[in-house]
Write a protein that holds these residues in place. Structure first.
Motif, PDB file in Angstrom:
ATOM      1  N   GLN A  41      -7.090   5.515  19.367  1.00 32.21           N
ATOM      2  CA  GLN A  41      -6.180   7.215  19.447  1.00 32.21           C
ATOM      3  C   GLN A  41      -5.185   7.272  18.946  1.00 32.21           C
ATOM      4  N   ALA A  42      -5.353   7.596  17.454  1.00 32.57           N
ATOM      5  CA  ALA A  42      -3.689   7.821  17.200  1.00 32.57           C
ATOM      6  C   ALA A  42      -3.631   9.309  16.932  1.00 32.57           C
ATOM      7  N   ASN A  43      -2.194   9.641  17.857  1.00 30.82           N
ATOM      8  CA  ASN A  43      -1.454  10.749  17.487  1.00 30.82           C
ATOM      9  C   ASN A  43       0.039  10.762  15.990  1.00 30.82           C
ATOM     10  N   LEU A  44      -0.378  11.070  15.047  1.00 30.55           N
ATOM     11  CA  LEU A  44       0.425  10.826  14.004  1.00 30.55           C
ATOM     12  C   LEU A  44       1.541  12.683  14.825  1.00 30.55           C
ATOM     13  N   LYS A  45       2.761  11.930  15.059  1.00 28.51           N
ATOM     14  CA  LYS A  45       3.894  13.256  14.757  1.00 28.51           C
ATOM     15  C   LYS A  45       4.232  13.678  13.294  1.00 28.51           C
ATOM     16  N   ASP A  46       4.642  12.498  12.524  1.00 24.04           N
ATOM     17  CA  ASP A  46       4.929  12.741  11.576  1.00 24.04           C
ATOM     18  C   ASP A  46       4.291  11.953  10.605  1.00 24.04           C
ATOM     19  N   LEU A  47       3.558  12.281   9.955  1.00 19.29           N
ATOM     20  CA  LEU A  47       2.412  11.990   8.907  1.00 19.29           C
ATOM     21  C   LEU A  47       3.237  10.584   7.773  1.00 19.29           C
ATOM     22  N   GLY A  48       4.044  11.547   6.925  1.00 18.94           N
ATOM     23  CA  GLY A  48       4.596  11.145   5.949  1.00 18.94           C
ATOM     24  C   GLY A  48       5.825  10.190   5.634  1.00 18.94           C
ATOM     25  N   GLN A  49       6.541  10.052   7.514  1.00 11.69           N
ATOM     26  CA  GLN A  49       7.919   9.085   7.481  1.00 11.69           C
ATOM     27  C   GLN A  49       6.523   7.383   8.075  1.00 11.69           C
ATOM     28  N   ALA A  50       5.986   7.988   8.664  1.00 14.99           N
ATOM     29  CA  ALA A  50       4.707   6.652   9.832  1.00 14.99           C
ATOM     30  C   ALA A  50       3.692   5.978   7.753  1.00 14.99           C
ATOM     31  N   LEU A  51       3.720   6.896   6.600  1.00 17.79           N
ATOM     32  CA  LEU A  51       3.455   6.278   6.225  1.00 17.79           C
ATOM     33  C   LEU A  51       4.691   5.439   5.439  1.00 17.79           C
ATOM     34  N   THR A  52       5.360   5.685   5.105  1.00 18.46           N
ATOM     35  CA  THR A  52       6.901   5.428   4.546  1.00 18.46           C
ATOM     36  C   THR A  52       7.553   3.953   5.734  1.00 18.46           C
ATOM     37  N   ARG A  53       7.550   4.273   6.862  1.00 20.29           N
ATOM     38  CA  ARG A  53       7.346   2.720   8.055  1.00 20.29           C
ATOM     39  C   ARG A  53       6.577   1.733   7.457  1.00 20.29           C
ATOM     40  N   TRP A  54       5.295   2.250   7.211  1.00 15.54           N
ATOM     41  CA  TRP A  54       4.384   1.027   6.732  1.00 15.54           C
ATOM     42  C   TRP A  54       4.441   0.763   5.604  1.00 15.54           C
ATOM     43  N   GLN A  55       5.406   1.593   4.785  1.00 16.76           N
ATOM     44  CA  GLN A  55       5.698   0.691   3.458  1.00 16.76           C
ATOM     45  C   GLN A  55       4.482   1.631   2.966  1.00 16.76           C
ATOM     46  N   LEU A  56       3.597   2.076   3.060  1.00 13.29           N
ATOM     47  CA  LEU A  56       2.744   2.407   2.088  1.00 13.29           C
ATOM     48  C   LEU A  56       2.779   3.805   1.321  1.00 13.29           C
ATOM     49  N   ASN A  57       1.793   3.947   0.027  1.00  5.61           N
ATOM     50  CA  ASN A  57       1.839   5.005  -0.609  1.00  5.61           C
ATOM     51  C   ASN A  57       2.332   6.171  -0.155  1.00  5.61           C
ATOM     52  N   ARG A  58       3.999   6.943  -0.285  1.00  4.76           N
ATOM     53  CA  ARG A  58       4.222   8.306   0.624  1.00  4.76           C
ATOM     54  C   ARG A  58       3.160   9.866  -0.488  1.00  4.76           C
ATOM     55  N   ALA A  59       2.132  10.089   0.659  1.00  4.12           N
ATOM     56  CA  ALA A  59       0.949  10.691  -0.948  1.00  4.12           C
ATOM     57  C   ALA A  59       1.616  12.182  -0.137  1.00  4.12           C
ATOM     58  N   ILE A  60       2.048  11.847   1.754  1.00  6.00           N
ATOM     59  CA  ILE A  60       1.700  13.334   2.244  1.00  6.00           C
ATOM     60  C   ILE A  60       3.225  13.556   3.084  1.00  6.00           C
ATOM     61  N   SER A  61       4.218  14.637   2.905  1.00  9.17           N
ATOM     62  CA  SER A  61       4.981  15.193   3.566  1.00  9.17           C
ATOM     63  C   SER A  61       4.623  15.806   4.506  1.00  9.17           C
ATOM     64  N   SER A  62       5.838  15.223   5.304  1.00  7.97           N
ATOM     65  CA  SER A  62       5.631  15.525   6.809  1.00  7.97           C
ATOM     66  C   SER A  62       4.237  15.049   7.454  1.00  7.97           C
ATOM     67  N   GLY A  63       3.267  16.311   8.327  1.00 10.11           N
ATOM     68  CA  GLY A  63       1.909  16.491   8.004  1.00 10.11           C
ATOM     69  C   GLY A  63       2.095  15.714   9.893  1.00 10.11           C
ATOM     70  N   LYS A  64       1.815  16.791  10.391  1.00  9.30           N
ATOM     71  CA  LYS A  64       1.239  15.235  12.573  1.00  9.30           C
ATOM     72  C   LYS A  64      -0.383  15.716  12.006  1.00  9.30           C
ATOM     73  N   GLY A  65      -1.262  15.007  13.379  1.00 12.56           N
ATOM     74  CA  GLY A  65      -2.589  14.564  13.084  1.00 12.56           C
ATOM     75  C   GLY A  65      -3.106  13.456  13.952  1.00 12.56           C
ATOM     76  N   GLU A  66      -4.259  13.494  13.713  1.00 15.01           N
ATOM     77  CA  GLU A  66      -5.216  12.536  15.250  1.00 15.01           C
ATOM     78  C   GLU A  66      -6.088  11.536  14.107  1.00 15.01           C
ATOM     79  N   ILE A  67      -6.017  10.856  14.207  1.00 14.35           N
ATOM     80  CA  ILE A  67      -7.580   9.546  13.889  1.00 14.35           C
ATOM     81  C   ILE A  67      -7.753   8.844  15.007  1.00 14.35           C
ATOM     82  N   ASN A  68      -8.980   9.168  14.634  1.00 18.43           N
ATOM     83  CA  ASN A  68      -9.789   8.479  16.024  1.00 18.43           C
ATOM     84  C   ASN A  68     -11.110   7.852  15.813  1.00 18.43           C
ATOM     85  N   PHE A  69     -11.274   6.612  16.071  1.00 20.53           N
ATOM     86  CA  PHE A  69     -12.310   5.687  14.874  1.00 20.53           C
ATOM     87  C   PHE A  69     -12.352   4.751  16.379  1.00 20.53           C
TER      88      PHE A  69
END
Length: 170
Positions: free
Chosen positions: A112-140
């Motif tokens: 269970q992932a709580n995303l406080k800033d998806l855009g910055q998380a993508l930047t941290r993980w050096q992934l294509n930053r296709a989303i600016s800001s964004g909050k959310g969650e991922i469940n797997f």
């Protein structure tokens, strides 16, 4: 690998606990032919019970964040009771298990992932930053055949849920 830590190993109950202030692992650990043969021979009975805090975990050139792991062992199983990865952009909580019976292995993971800033998380993980800001969650909730190091999308089964809000696709 690069490591700076204060650890206590207890051979009586086969456990390892402590604080790792800095841990750097690279892709060669899981991709080289030498490590693959070592990791392929690893089984749950070989891994001690863990209670670890990693203050600064890096994978290759990616600063993952702080990691906490608590496990216990059963015959032919390593149970991940609690896993937490935290950074200012996200918090991930996960549990799972690694089972080996008659040389057949299976890894299960619930995340269970709580995303406080998806855009910055993508930047941290050096992934294509296709989303600016964004909050959310991922469940797997899923599994794959093999040990935890044998993860592949081709062998993955399970369910994935993603909710994103207050962001922009750029």
């Amino acid at each position: 690998p690069e490591l700076s830590a204060a650890l206590i190993y207890n051979p009586k109950n086969y456990s390892l606990r402590g604080v790792i202030s800095h841990l750097l692992l690279g892709p060669n650990l899981t991709k080289s032919s030498t490590s693959n043969s070592v990791l392929a021979q690893l089984n749950p009975a070989m891994v001690p019970e863990l209670n670890l805090q990693i203050d600064d975990f890096w994978y290759d050139k990616i600063s993952v964040g702080q990691v906490n792991l608590v496990t216990h062992r059963l015959p032919n199983q390593l149970i991940l009771d609690k896993g937490v990865v935290s950074a200012k952009e996200y918090t991930m909580n996960f549990t799972g298990q690694w089972t080996r019976d008659n040389k057949q292995e299976k890894t299960t993971l619930v995340l269970q992932a709580n995303l406080k800033d998806l855009g910055q998380a993508l930047t941290r993980w050096q992934l294509n930053r296709a989303i600016s800001s964004g909050k959310g969650e991922i469940n797997f909730d899923g599994a794959w055949h093999g040990n935890p190091f044998a993860f592949s999308f081709a062998g993955l089964s399970g369910q994935l849920g993603v909710k994103i809000k207050n962001g922009r696709i750029i």
